[in-house]
Design an enzyme around this catalytic site. Structure first.
Site, PDB file in Angstrom:
ATOM      1  N   ASN A  32       1.843   3.019  -2.575  1.00 27.61           N
ATOM      2  CA  ASN A  32       1.273   3.952  -3.560  1.00 27.61           C
ATOM      3  C   ASN A  32      -0.026   4.562  -3.042  1.00 27.61           C
ATOM      4  O   ASN A  32      -0.270   5.757  -3.221  1.00 27.61           O
ATOM      5  CB  ASN A  32       1.054   3.247  -4.906  1.00 27.61           C
ATOM      6  N   VAL A  86      -2.789  -7.294 -20.671  1.00 28.70           N
ATOM      7  CA  VAL A  86      -2.057  -7.132 -19.405  1.00 28.70           C
ATOM      8  C   VAL A  86      -0.913  -6.129 -19.584  1.00 28.70           C
ATOM      9  O   VAL A  86      -0.034  -6.326 -20.432  1.00 28.70           O
ATOM     10  CB  VAL A  86      -1.499  -8.493 -18.921  1.00 28.70           C
ATOM     11  N   ASP A  87      -0.962  -5.028 -18.809  1.00 25.92           N
ATOM     12  CA  ASP A  87       0.047  -3.959 -18.892  1.00 25.92           C
ATOM     13  C   ASP A  87       0.180  -3.417 -20.306  1.00 25.92           C
ATOM     14  O   ASP A  87       1.286  -3.124 -20.776  1.00 25.92           O
ATOM     15  CB  ASP A  87       1.412  -4.460 -18.377  1.00 25.92           C
ATOM     16  N   GLY A 122       0.778  -1.245   0.000  1.00 26.18           N
ATOM     17  CA  GLY A 122       0.000   0.000   0.000  1.00 26.18           C
ATOM     18  C   GLY A 122       0.802   1.284   0.000  1.00 26.18           C
ATOM     19  O   GLY A 122       0.259   2.341   0.334  1.00 26.18           O
ATOM     20  N   ASN A 153      -3.345   2.107 -13.948  1.00 28.04           N
ATOM     21  CA  ASN A 153      -2.446   1.194 -13.234  1.00 28.04           C
ATOM     22  C   ASN A 153      -1.050   1.798 -13.196  1.00 28.04           C
ATOM     23  O   ASN A 153      -0.690   2.613 -14.039  1.00 28.04           O
ATOM     24  CB  ASN A 153      -2.395  -0.154 -13.963  1.00 28.04           C
ATOM     25  N   MET A 213      -3.051  -7.269  -7.582  1.00 24.11           N
ATOM     26  CA  MET A 213      -2.377  -8.323  -8.326  1.00 24.11           C
ATOM     27  C   MET A 213      -3.323  -9.262  -9.066  1.00 24.11           C
ATOM     28  O   MET A 213      -3.049 -10.447  -9.218  1.00 24.11           O
ATOM     29  CB  MET A 213      -1.431  -9.096  -7.390  1.00 24.11           C
ATOM     30  N   ARG A 214      -4.435  -8.736  -9.529  1.00 24.03           N
ATOM     31  CA  ARG A 214      -5.354  -9.539 -10.344  1.00 24.03           C
ATOM     32  C   ARG A 214      -5.645  -8.814 -11.654  1.00 24.03           C
ATOM     33  O   ARG A 214      -5.680  -7.584 -11.685  1.00 24.03           O
ATOM     34  CB  ARG A 214      -6.688  -9.766  -9.616  1.00 24.03           C
ATOM     35  N   HIS A 257       3.000   0.510 -13.103  1.00 20.62           N
ATOM     36  CA  HIS A 257       3.822  -0.685 -13.314  1.00 20.62           C
ATOM     37  C   HIS A 257       5.297  -0.308 -13.110  1.00 20.62           C
ATOM     38  O   HIS A 257       5.744   0.718 -13.627  1.00 20.62           O
ATOM     39  CB  HIS A 257       3.596  -1.214 -14.736  1.00 20.62           C
ATOM     40  N   GLU A 287       7.379   6.221  -8.580  1.00 13.94           N
ATOM     41  CA  GLU A 287       5.980   5.768  -8.664  1.00 13.94           C
ATOM     42  C   GLU A 287       5.098   6.694  -7.835  1.00 13.94           C
ATOM     43  O   GLU A 287       4.030   7.137  -8.260  1.00 13.94           O
ATOM     44  CB  GLU A 287       5.831   4.337  -8.129  1.00 13.94           C
TER      45      GLU A 287
HETATM   46  C1  GAR Z   1       4.443  -1.301  -6.918  1.00 13.01           C
HETATM   47  O1  GAR Z   1       5.821  -1.334  -7.180  1.00 13.01           O
HETATM   48  C2  GAR Z   1       3.653  -1.388  -8.208  1.00 13.01           C
HETATM   49  O2  GAR Z   1       4.268  -0.716  -9.264  1.00 13.01           O
HETATM   50  C3  GAR Z   1       3.641  -2.862  -8.448  1.00 13.01           C
HETATM   51  O3  GAR Z   1       3.443  -3.442  -7.174  1.00 13.01           O
HETATM   52  C4  GAR Z   1       3.995  -2.571  -6.196  1.00 13.01           C
HETATM   53  C5  GAR Z   1       2.927  -2.294  -5.170  1.00 13.01           C
HETATM   54  O4  GAR Z   1       3.477  -1.601  -4.099  1.00 13.01           O
HETATM   55  N1  GAR Z   1       2.624  -3.248  -9.354  1.00 13.01           N
HETATM   56  C6  GAR Z   1       2.762  -4.213 -10.236  1.00 13.01           C
HETATM   57  O5  GAR Z   1       3.770  -4.887 -10.352  1.00 13.01           O
HETATM   58  C7  GAR Z   1       1.552  -4.433 -11.133  1.00 13.01           C
HETATM   59  N2  GAR Z   1       1.920  -5.207 -12.275  1.00 13.01           N
HETATM   60  P1  GAR Z   1       2.561  -0.862  -3.058  1.00 13.01           P
HETATM   61  O6  GAR Z   1       1.512  -1.887  -2.582  1.00 13.01           O
HETATM   62  O7  GAR Z   1       3.501  -0.485  -1.954  1.00 13.01           O
HETATM   63  O8  GAR Z   1       1.905   0.312  -3.730  1.00 13.01           O
END
Ligand code: GAR
Length: 213
Positions: A15, A147-148, A13, A110, A93-94, A112, A177
């Site tokens: 972000n 996806v992405d 969490g 999203n 993650m879904r 990435h 990010e």
């Molecule tokens: C982040 O680095 C985000 O970019 C990545 O998961 C992490 C979540 O961190 N997302 C992906 O890889 C999606 N394909 P957070 O829960 O601390 O925000």
């Protein structure tokens, strides 16, 4: 009025936390009206609670990697009831399927941890290190059925050092990010994006209309 956003999370969490902090600091003219997690133990749920945001754990038992079935219906209902106008995936993650995508058409973002279209999918930072790239970064993009794959909104690059581990590279990317996600959300809220085919043009200058319907 603040722009109502809904956030989907699965884990740490950070972000979500950055978005909530930017809102608190007045840098982002949004309100997080609902956070939904597919995991009960997600730290993100605790962060939402700390900020006084409504947070829900809604399990999706049918599948592990996609949001489908009864759970998908519940997610859509919850966000609609809360009046959400933009969905933010923050470490969710879904993969989202057509009913959810249609329910929030063109209004799902999203982040990435790589410079798309490189290193899609899981463990993007590890993929970048293993490939041996000298530059990596992060991408905010609209979500579509691939996806992405959706149109890129903002990207930020970081150097990759010989001494990097997955952890050190991830940390360097994560700082960016936290900045570009809020910037992208604010641009959307201000109606400052024009999508032409795959290209998202950022309109400069005066604030345009608020993206409210
Ligand atoms: C982040 O680095 C985000 O970019 C990545 O998961 C992490 C979540 O961190 N997302 C992906 O890889 C999606 N394909 P957070 O829960 O601390 O925000």
């Amino acid at each position: 009025m603040k722009f109502p956003i809904g956030v989907l999370v699965s884990g740490r969490g950070s972000n979500l936390e950055a978005i909530l902090l930017h809102i608190k600091e007045g840098k982002l003219n949004a309100e997080v009206v609902a956070v939904i997690s597919d995991r009960e133990d997600a730290r993100a749920l605790k962060i939402a609670e700390d900020y006084g945001v409504d947070a829900y754990y809604i399990p999706c038992l049918e599948k592990k990697t996609v949001l489908v079935g009864e759970a998908e219906k519940k997610y859509i209902k919850q966000f609609k009831e809360k009046g959400v106008k933009l969905i933010i995936l923050a470490g969710f993650m879904r993969i989202l399927k057509k009913p959810f995508l249609d329910a929030f058409n063109g209004r799902i973002m999203n982040i990435h941890p790589a410079l798309l279209p490189s290193f899609k999918g899981l463990d993007a930072q590890k993929q970048a290190l293993e490939y041996g790239v000298k530059i990596s970064g992060c991408t905010v993009h609209f979500v579509d059925a691939g996806v992405d794959m959706g149109p890129v909104i903002l990207q930020e690059s970081v150097p990759v050092y010989d001494s990097d581990s997955v952890d050190s590279l991830s940390q360097r990317i994560l700082k960016h990010e936290h900045e570009i996600y809020s910037r992208a959300i604010q641009l959307f809220i201000e109606g400052r994006m024009k999508i032409e085919d795959r290209r998202v043009r950022i309109l400069s200058g005066e604030k345009k209309k608020i993206n409210s319907d």
